[in-house]
Design an enzyme around this catalytic site. Structure first.
Site, PDB file in Angstrom:
ATOM      1  CB  SER A 237      -0.940  -0.052   1.216  1.00 16.15           C
ATOM      2  OG  SER A 237      -1.990   0.863   1.103  1.00 16.15           O
ATOM      3  CG  ASP A 459      -6.226  -2.682  -3.695  1.00 14.05           C
ATOM      4  OD1 ASP A 459      -6.839  -1.954  -2.881  1.00 14.05           O
ATOM      5  OD2 ASP A 459      -5.054  -3.051  -3.526  1.00 14.05           O
ATOM      6  CG  HIS A 487      -5.369  -2.703   0.419  1.00 16.41           C
ATOM      7  ND1 HIS A 487      -4.888  -2.146  -0.750  1.00 16.41           N
ATOM      8  CD2 HIS A 487      -4.720  -2.056   1.424  1.00 16.41           C
ATOM      9  CE1 HIS A 487      -4.002  -1.215  -0.462  1.00 16.41           C
ATOM     10  NE2 HIS A 487      -3.878  -1.143   0.846  1.00 16.41           N
TER      11      HIS A 487
END
Length: 519
Positions: A237, A459, A487
């Site tokens: 991320s 995602d 995610h």
């Protein structure tokens, strides 16, 4: 973009992580600024880390360490401002090293970061050490690498930035997610002004020192401190933004970087927020389709969207009261939704929470929202959101003012139902934030070894389109696609795991255009 490691943590503890918010940015990808690095900084000379056993860290997190793993901790000092190393001011950076007792033919250290910004890499390293049983690092990798986690500057154990009260965070999370009336909107602006003033009074000009560029330079100090000639890194991320920044600053020091749940650094703050709103809307659509297809697992079928929207609307007018008089306002219900969309396994929990709320029990809503917010049952928060705002706002080149945010709120309310308006007002913290800016670079990693960029088609937090964009920007990126939900991807399936492990262990890239099926 947020905290994949929370999913692992709850799996360990119970058998659901760029942060939507009225007061905090929705961990919208930080703005792309097209600012070139100020020269190529020399590798940091921090010496060797002074490791000491710390079995208490996994003990506090999950009750024990993983079988066959040892845990050692260290703290290194880094300049507060890498551009002015001579002033003597330093930050402490906390490290943990996890080593398997079966390790052989050691290659080096695998530095890990879970994203946020504001999440603990020390915690992530602990969770990853439990192996494939809990979606951790496979034995094939831990047999050859130490896992090294670090809390970035300003986060948790590393000179934490702390300037937002628990009461302010409660107010912000509980606030109506889409303040339609002008008095509601003005109240949110005032709350963010108050937070900005208090943080500015405490830290002043030092607020900009929590930027991504400064942390990327810290990463090279860590590389030196653990004794590695080259960097091997796994970033999730926001951690992909850290990795991309590192590769631009220190291309000669890159061995292998895995950037999973990619952020496109060239998106500005507004574009990143809008993109993430669309990502959550897509995930919400997929959740709704799942409910329709599997009504036996979804008690709010057949129209899950209507059930969720109705729950939020009712909570604005008449919130259900839980234990201790705590009210499940529309803000808390909204964050329960956000929290659950980070992984497909959270969909059933969301459906159950909304059904329970309909029956007058908000406990499951609070559990989901509190997990996302890092709020303890007694109402105490970690410093995740203090750090998140400090990093996000320091990273911006420009931010919209409150009037511009108000305009985006109205536009996105119609174009991106449920998520657009809240993610627009999620930009307000930076609109009201003091301190300067320290934008990160947005160019190629010229001279770097190849970098593996991983994207997931479903995602919600870092929408898939950002993955090929990041690979393209770096110039040395190779895209790996997972056709799944949630995610981040590694190590969700055998296909993804095999491709990433081959790259980490042998620097072998997957074929161009490699796509892995959902299962």
């Amino acid at each position: 973009m947020r905290l994949r490691f929370r999913l692992i943590a709850l799996g360990l503890l119970a058998g659901l992580l760029v942060l939507a918010g009225c007061t905090v940015p929705v961990v919208a990808p930080n703005s792309g600024n097209n600012v070139p690095p100020a020269g190529r900084p020399a590798p940091a000379a921090s010496g060797q880390a002074d490791w000491r056993p710390c079995p208490d860290v996994p003990g506090k997190l999950v009750g024990r360490g993983a079988s066959g793993m040892s845990y050692d901790c260290a703290t290194i000092k880094v300049p507060q401002d890498w551009a002015d190393k001579g002033n003597g001011d330093t930050f402490d950076i906390a490290l943990i090293r996890v080593r398997s007792d079966k390790q052989h033919d050691r290659i080096g250290s695998l530095l890990v970061n879970p994203g946020g910004p504001g999440a603990s890499g020390v915690d992530l390293a602990v969770y990853l050490s439990f192996g494939s049983a809990f979606q951790g690092i496979p034995e094939e990798v831990t047999d050859r690498f130490d896992i090294v986690g670090f809390d970035p500057r300003g986060v948790d154990r590393s000179s934490p930035v702390e300037c937002i009260s628990d009461e302010q965070l409660d107010e912000s999370f509980g606030y109506v997610p889409d303040p339609v009336t002008q008095p509601e909107f003005d109240g949110l602006v005032d709350l963010n002004k108050s937070i900005g003033q208090e943080c500015g009074a405490k830290y002043g000009d030092k607020l900009k020192l929590f930027s991504t560029v400064q942390t990327a330079r810290d990463m090279d100090a860590i590389r030196s401190a653990v004794g590695d000639d080259k960097m091997t890194y796994l970033g999730y991320s926001y951690g992909t933004l850290l990795g991309a920044t590192y590769a631009q600053l220190y291309p000669q020091n890159v061995r292998a970087l895995v950037l999973d749940g990619a952020v496109d650094p060239r998106q500005n703050f507004v574009a990143g927020s809008e993109s993430q709103a669309k990502g959550f809307a897509l995930a919400f659509d997929n959740f709704s389709k799942w409910c329709t297809a599997t009504p036996d697992k979804c008690p709010i079928a057949p129209d899950a969207k209507a059930a969720v929207n109705t729950a939020i609307e009712k909570a604005e007018v008449s919130p259900v009261t839980g234990k201790g008089g705590r009210k499940a306002t529309s803000g808390w219900v909204f964050y329960a939704v956000i929290s659950s969309l980070y992984t497909q396994s959270g969909w059933q929990a969301l459906a159950g929470a909304i059904k329970s709320l309909e029956g007058g029990n908000p406990d499951q809503v609070f559990q989901l929202a509190d997990s996302y917010a890092e709020r303890d049952p007694n109402g105490t928060y970690s410093n995740l959101f203090d750090a998140n705002i400090a990093v996000n706002c320091a990273d911006q080149k420009t931010v919209p003012n409150a009037d511009q945010v108000r305009t985006y709120q109205g536009q996105w309310r119609s174009s991106i139902p449920l998520f657009g308006a809240p993610l627009a007002v999620g930009m307000l913290p930076c609109s009201e934030w003091p301190g300067g800016h320290d934008p990160y670079p947005t160019g190629p990693a010229t001279g770097s070894a190849p970098i593996l960029v991983v994207g997931t088609t479903g995602d919600p937090a870092t929408p898939y389109a950002q993955a090929p964009a990041l690979a393209d920007m770096l110039g040395v990126g190779r895209l790996l696609t997972w056709e799944g939900e949630g995610h981040t991807a590694y190590p969700q399936t055998g296909c993804i795991t095999a491709a990433v492990d081959a790259y980490i262990l042998n620097q072998t890239l997957p074929p161009e255009g490699k796509r892995c099926p959902a299962q």
